[in-house]
Design a protein around this motif. Structure first.
Motif, PDB file in Angstrom:
ATOM      1  N   LYS A   3      71.569 -32.686  63.867  1.00  0.00           N
ATOM      2  CA  LYS A   3      71.823 -33.895  64.637  1.00  0.00           C
ATOM      3  C   LYS A   3      70.683 -34.126  65.642  1.00  0.00           C
ATOM      4  O   LYS A   3      70.180 -33.185  66.249  1.00  0.00           O
ATOM      5  N   ILE A   4      70.315 -35.378  65.819  1.00  0.00           N
ATOM      6  CA  ILE A   4      69.219 -35.724  66.722  1.00  0.00           C
ATOM      7  C   ILE A   4      69.694 -35.716  68.179  1.00  0.00           C
ATOM      8  O   ILE A   4      70.744 -36.264  68.503  1.00  0.00           O
ATOM      9  N   LYS A   5      68.896 -35.062  69.023  1.00  0.00           N
ATOM     10  CA  LYS A   5      69.143 -35.078  70.463  1.00  0.00           C
ATOM     11  C   LYS A   5      68.382 -36.230  71.112  1.00  0.00           C
ATOM     12  O   LYS A   5      68.907 -36.924  71.966  1.00  0.00           O
ATOM     13  N   SER A   6      67.111 -36.428  70.697  1.00  0.00           N
ATOM     14  CA  SER A   6      66.324 -37.516  71.283  1.00  0.00           C
ATOM     15  C   SER A   6      65.211 -37.957  70.332  1.00  0.00           C
ATOM     16  O   SER A   6      64.773 -37.199  69.475  1.00  0.00           O
ATOM     17  N   ILE A   7      64.806 -39.198  70.522  1.00  0.00           N
ATOM     18  CA  ILE A   7      63.648 -39.769  69.830  1.00  0.00           C
ATOM     19  C   ILE A   7      62.730 -40.268  70.932  1.00  0.00           C
ATOM     20  O   ILE A   7      63.119 -41.136  71.720  1.00  0.00           O
ATOM     21  N   ASP A   8      61.550 -39.682  71.014  1.00  0.00           N
ATOM     22  CA  ASP A   8      60.643 -39.998  72.117  1.00  0.00           C
ATOM     23  C   ASP A   8      59.348 -40.607  71.601  1.00  0.00           C
ATOM     24  O   ASP A   8      58.855 -40.238  70.536  1.00  0.00           O
ATOM     25  N   PHE A   9      58.810 -41.510  72.393  1.00  0.00           N
ATOM     26  CA  PHE A   9      57.528 -42.138  72.106  1.00  0.00           C
ATOM     27  C   PHE A   9      56.561 -41.646  73.178  1.00  0.00           C
ATOM     28  O   PHE A   9      56.648 -42.064  74.334  1.00  0.00           O
ATOM     29  N   LEU A  10      55.676 -40.719  72.786  1.00  0.00           N
ATOM     30  CA  LEU A  10      54.768 -40.074  73.729  1.00  0.00           C
ATOM     31  C   LEU A  10      53.421 -40.783  73.680  1.00  0.00           C
ATOM     32  O   LEU A  10      52.741 -40.787  72.648  1.00  0.00           O
ATOM     33  N   LYS A  11      53.043 -41.363  74.811  1.00  0.00           N
ATOM     34  CA  LYS A  11      51.838 -42.181  74.882  1.00  0.00           C
ATOM     35  C   LYS A  11      50.575 -41.339  74.746  1.00  0.00           C
ATOM     36  O   LYS A  11      50.387 -40.362  75.454  1.00  0.00           O
ATOM     37  N   ASN A  12      49.715 -41.726  73.795  1.00  0.00           N
ATOM     38  CA  ASN A  12      48.397 -41.110  73.627  1.00  0.00           C
ATOM     39  C   ASN A  12      47.347 -41.954  74.343  1.00  0.00           C
ATOM     40  O   ASN A  12      46.511 -41.439  75.058  1.00  0.00           O
ATOM     41  N   THR A  13      47.378 -43.242  74.060  1.00  0.00           N
ATOM     42  CA  THR A  13      46.489 -44.218  74.684  1.00  0.00           C
ATOM     43  C   THR A  13      47.322 -45.475  74.904  1.00  0.00           C
ATOM     44  O   THR A  13      48.514 -45.492  74.590  1.00  0.00           O
ATOM     45  N   ASP A  14      46.697 -46.523  75.407  1.00  0.00           N
ATOM     46  CA  ASP A  14      47.432 -47.773  75.604  1.00  0.00           C
ATOM     47  C   ASP A  14      47.992 -48.329  74.305  1.00  0.00           C
ATOM     48  O   ASP A  14      48.991 -49.025  74.303  1.00  0.00           O
ATOM     49  N   ASN A  15      47.334 -48.020  73.183  1.00  0.00           N
ATOM     50  CA  ASN A  15      47.736 -48.592  71.905  1.00  0.00           C
ATOM     51  C   ASN A  15      48.172 -47.562  70.875  1.00  0.00           C
ATOM     52  O   ASN A  15      48.143 -47.830  69.680  1.00  0.00           O
ATOM     53  N   SER A  16      48.601 -46.366  71.332  1.00  0.00           N
ATOM     54  CA  SER A  16      48.975 -45.317  70.392  1.00  0.00           C
ATOM     55  C   SER A  16      50.039 -44.400  70.997  1.00  0.00           C
ATOM     56  O   SER A  16      49.899 -43.948  72.134  1.00  0.00           O
ATOM     57  N   TYR A  17      51.079 -44.134  70.199  1.00  0.00           N
ATOM     58  CA  TYR A  17      52.171 -43.260  70.621  1.00  0.00           C
ATOM     59  C   TYR A  17      52.527 -42.303  69.492  1.00  0.00           C
ATOM     60  O   TYR A  17      52.564 -42.703  68.328  1.00  0.00           O
ATOM     61  N   ASP A  18      52.804 -41.039  69.824  1.00  0.00           N
ATOM     62  CA  ASP A  18      53.400 -40.110  68.868  1.00  0.00           C
ATOM     63  C   ASP A  18      54.903 -40.346  68.898  1.00  0.00           C
ATOM     64  O   ASP A  18      55.494 -40.488  69.974  1.00  0.00           O
ATOM     65  N   VAL A  19      55.525 -40.383  67.721  1.00  0.00           N
ATOM     66  CA  VAL A  19      56.975 -40.518  67.631  1.00  0.00           C
ATOM     67  C   VAL A  19      57.524 -39.122  67.342  1.00  0.00           C
ATOM     68  O   VAL A  19      57.249 -38.540  66.287  1.00  0.00           O
ATOM     69  N   LEU A  45      53.594 -48.223  62.194  1.00  0.00           N
ATOM     70  CA  LEU A  45      53.994 -46.817  62.193  1.00  0.00           C
ATOM     71  C   LEU A  45      53.357 -46.136  60.993  1.00  0.00           C
ATOM     72  O   LEU A  45      53.548 -46.544  59.837  1.00  0.00           O
ATOM     73  N   TRP A  46      52.577 -45.082  61.274  1.00  0.00           N
ATOM     74  CA  TRP A  46      51.943 -44.256  60.252  1.00  0.00           C
ATOM     75  C   TRP A  46      52.705 -42.946  60.213  1.00  0.00           C
ATOM     76  O   TRP A  46      52.730 -42.207  61.189  1.00  0.00           O
ATOM     77  N   TYR A  47      53.371 -42.667  59.102  1.00  0.00           N
ATOM     78  CA  TYR A  47      54.199 -41.475  58.980  1.00  0.00           C
ATOM     79  C   TYR A  47      53.341 -40.220  58.897  1.00  0.00           C
ATOM     80  O   TYR A  47      52.328 -40.203  58.213  1.00  0.00           O
ATOM     81  N   THR A  48      53.759 -39.165  59.567  1.00  0.00           N
ATOM     82  CA  THR A  48      53.077 -37.882  59.529  1.00  0.00           C
ATOM     83  C   THR A  48      53.226 -37.268  58.142  1.00  0.00           C
ATOM     84  O   THR A  48      54.304 -37.298  57.565  1.00  0.00           O
ATOM     85  N   GLY A  49      52.116 -36.738  57.644  1.00  0.00           N
ATOM     86  CA  GLY A  49      52.156 -36.062  56.360  1.00  0.00           C
ATOM     87  C   GLY A  49      52.054 -36.986  55.162  1.00  0.00           C
ATOM     88  O   GLY A  49      52.120 -36.543  54.036  1.00  0.00           O
TER      89      GLY A  49
END
Length: 82
Positions: A3-19, A45-49
């Motif tokens: 089960k998911i606890k959280s979904i976070d958008f972590l800012k890398n730059t003004d125009n890029s976030y890790d999900v 959104l560019w999926y990892t992997g």
């Protein structure tokens, strides 16, 4: 996975976030990278992997994009738990 606890958008730059997805057992998964595409005027959104150059285009608004991505991840997770 669980089960998911959280979904976070972590800012890398003004125009890029890790999900990042964090599960209740504290496992973490980098779901993808969200980048603003100036040519399309929208967040992609560019999926990892994933190989190739396919991304999923969302909205111009970061808030609308964040809300939709969170809903899609929650739906995907719920289907995996069934």
């Amino acid at each position: 996975m669980g089960k998911i606890k959280s979904i976070d958008f972590l800012k890398n730059t003004d125009n890029s976030y890790d999900v990042l997805i964090t599960y209740t057992n504290d496992d973490q998964l980098t779901y993808g990278i969200l980048r603003f595409d100036d040519e399309q005027g929208a967040w992609v959104l560019w999926y990892t992997g994933q190989d190739g150059d396919d991304g999923v285009t969302y909205h111009e608004s970061f808030q609308e994009t964040e809300d939709q991505v969170k809903d899609e991840i929650a739906d995907w997770n719920n289907s995996m738990l069934q």
